[in-house]
Design a protein around this motif. Structure first.
Motif, PDB file in Angstrom:
ATOM      1  N   ASP A  30      32.918  38.399  34.269  1.00 56.99           N
ATOM      2  CA  ASP A  30      33.693  38.555  35.412  1.00 56.99           C
ATOM      3  C   ASP A  30      34.456  37.711  36.558  1.00 56.99           C
ATOM      4  O   ASP A  30      33.842  37.639  37.847  1.00 56.99           O
ATOM      5  N   LYS A  31      36.175  37.122  35.944  1.00 59.70           N
ATOM      6  CA  LYS A  31      36.485  36.631  37.032  1.00 59.70           C
ATOM      7  C   LYS A  31      38.303  36.980  37.822  1.00 59.70           C
ATOM      8  O   LYS A  31      38.710  37.638  37.174  1.00 59.70           O
ATOM      9  N   SER A  33      42.077  38.114  37.879  1.00 58.35           N
ATOM     10  CA  SER A  33      42.354  37.877  37.014  1.00 58.35           C
ATOM     11  C   SER A  33      44.203  38.115  37.871  1.00 58.35           C
ATOM     12  O   SER A  33      44.436  38.832  38.493  1.00 58.35           O
ATOM     13  N   GLY A  36      46.607  38.714  33.895  1.00 57.02           N
ATOM     14  CA  GLY A  36      45.679  38.471  32.681  1.00 57.02           C
ATOM     15  C   GLY A  36      45.081  37.841  32.471  1.00 57.02           C
ATOM     16  O   GLY A  36      44.532  37.195  31.690  1.00 57.02           O
ATOM     17  N   PHE A  37      45.361  36.720  33.569  1.00 54.44           N
ATOM     18  CA  PHE A  37      45.039  35.184  33.950  1.00 54.44           C
ATOM     19  C   PHE A  37      44.031  34.861  34.037  1.00 54.44           C
ATOM     20  O   PHE A  37      43.663  35.523  35.235  1.00 54.44           O
ATOM     21  N   SER A  38      42.304  34.406  33.901  1.00 48.95           N
ATOM     22  CA  SER A  38      41.588  33.955  35.344  1.00 48.95           C
ATOM     23  C   SER A  38      41.461  32.575  34.925  1.00 48.95           C
ATOM     24  O   SER A  38      41.852  31.984  34.022  1.00 48.95           O
ATOM     25  N   ASN A  70      41.108  31.152  31.195  1.00 50.68           N
ATOM     26  CA  ASN A  70      41.642  32.159  29.760  1.00 50.68           C
ATOM     27  C   ASN A  70      42.931  33.360  30.392  1.00 50.68           C
ATOM     28  O   ASN A  70      42.382  33.984  31.328  1.00 50.68           O
ATOM     29  N   HIS A  71      42.800  33.983  29.050  1.00 48.15           N
ATOM     30  CA  HIS A  71      44.214  35.820  29.058  1.00 48.15           C
ATOM     31  C   HIS A  71      42.771  36.123  28.418  1.00 48.15           C
ATOM     32  O   HIS A  71      42.031  36.489  27.202  1.00 48.15           O
ATOM     33  N   GLU A  72      43.182  37.351  28.876  1.00 48.11           N
ATOM     34  CA  GLU A  72      42.719  38.992  28.213  1.00 48.11           C
ATOM     35  C   GLU A  72      43.217  39.045  27.026  1.00 48.11           C
ATOM     36  O   GLU A  72      42.038  39.393  26.571  1.00 48.11           O
ATOM     37  N   TYR A  76      42.716  30.911  25.787  1.00 47.31           N
ATOM     38  CA  TYR A  76      41.467  30.228  26.178  1.00 47.31           C
ATOM     39  C   TYR A  76      42.439  28.470  26.120  1.00 47.31           C
ATOM     40  O   TYR A  76      42.611  28.047  25.632  1.00 47.31           O
TER      41      TYR A  76
END
Length: 275
Positions: A30-31, A33, A36-38, A70-72, A76
């Motif tokens: 869990d990052k 975001s 939707g990006f992390s 990463n995108h939800e 990535y």
């Protein structure tokens, strides 16, 4: 050129493991975001950077690191870098970029299978002007590879994982033309000890014997080889320590002990930290 051939290809398995930690592995955390990006990253130090069984660091330590956006949706972008030593003047760094997509599908109402597909560009700064393939006179080491993975979590019992992977490159490392790679990996917790057991085996298929002599060295008797890895991992204060045996079945007939070392079974210790 014989020395360069011996030093060549360190997947992976350590390299591929580090790259995966920066991509699909990071996506499991869990990052924070934004839209939707992390972002996730990692750094690592290893006593021998091996990729698909063969050293990329001349059996010496290497420093590595990378990060992933990463995108939800499952898409990535992962970047990876490592020190390398092929005995090629002007080249001491590998820089890779991966664009991929990871998700899962329902195999049964109660079981999902993960998948990961994408493309990786492997870059070697300074190598183009200092390396020429003696069999086709093409220059440079850089190559592009397409990959697909299936991940079977809790496959045999809770907490374990089976990973299958296939990759294809139309012009592999050292401009050696077509290349296929097939890999099967397994990891599982060892009772309640906190240790995780890991193992993998891979099949490397090159275009011909000349290509193998460039990529993995040896006397050039085959056009394919098998790589393998087995070991344990343990998390200490957020740092993952991995001790593994890594090797290949590359023919080393007639070679000295020093000449065999880049391919033969060797112990590799890797410390990595994700953030």
């Amino acid at each position: 050129m014989g020395e360069i051939r011996m030093k060549k290809f360190a997947c992976k398995a350590v390299a591929l493991g580090i790259l995966a930690a920066g991509s699909t592995g990071a996506m499991a955390e869990d990052k924070p975001s934004i839209a939707g990006f992390s972002v996730a990253g990692n750094v690592a130090a290893t006593t021998d950077y091996r990729f698909r069984g063969v050293t990329q660091s001349s059996n010496n330590p290497a420093i590595q690191g990378g990060f992933t956006i990463n995108h939800e949706s499952g898409a990535y972008l992962a970047l990876f870098g490592s020190s390398v030593d092929f005995g090629i003047d002007g080249n001491s760094t590998e820089t890779d970029a991966t664009l991929g997509y990871a998700s899962s599908f329902k195999a049964t109402p109660n079981y999902s299978i993960g998948y990961d597909v994408g493309v990786t560009y492997y870059g070697y700064i300074g190598a183009k002007s200092n390396f020429t393939n003696p069999y086709n006179d093409k220059t440079g080491l850089n190559f592009t590879e397409f990959y697909a993975k299936l991940i079977f979590a809790d496959s045999l019992f809770k907490g374990d994982s089976i990973t299958t992977m296939v990759t294809y490159s139309p012009d592999y490392w050292g401009r050696t033309d077509d290349f296929w790679y097939f890999n099967l990996g397994y990891s599982a917790p060892i009772a309640d000890t906190g240790f995780t057991g890991i193992a993998s085996v891979g099949y490397n298929k090159l275009k011909n014997k000349d290509s193998l002599s460039i990529v993995a060295g040896g006397p050039g008797e085959d056009d394919s080889y098998i790589d393998y890895k087995f070991g344990v991992q343990y998390n200490i204060l957020g740092v993952t320590a991995e001790l593994a045996g890594v090797g290949t079945d590359v023919s080393t007939s007639g070679m000295t002990d020093a000449g065999k070392k880049p391919y033969d079974l060797g112990a590799v210790l890797t410390l990595s930290k994700s953030f």
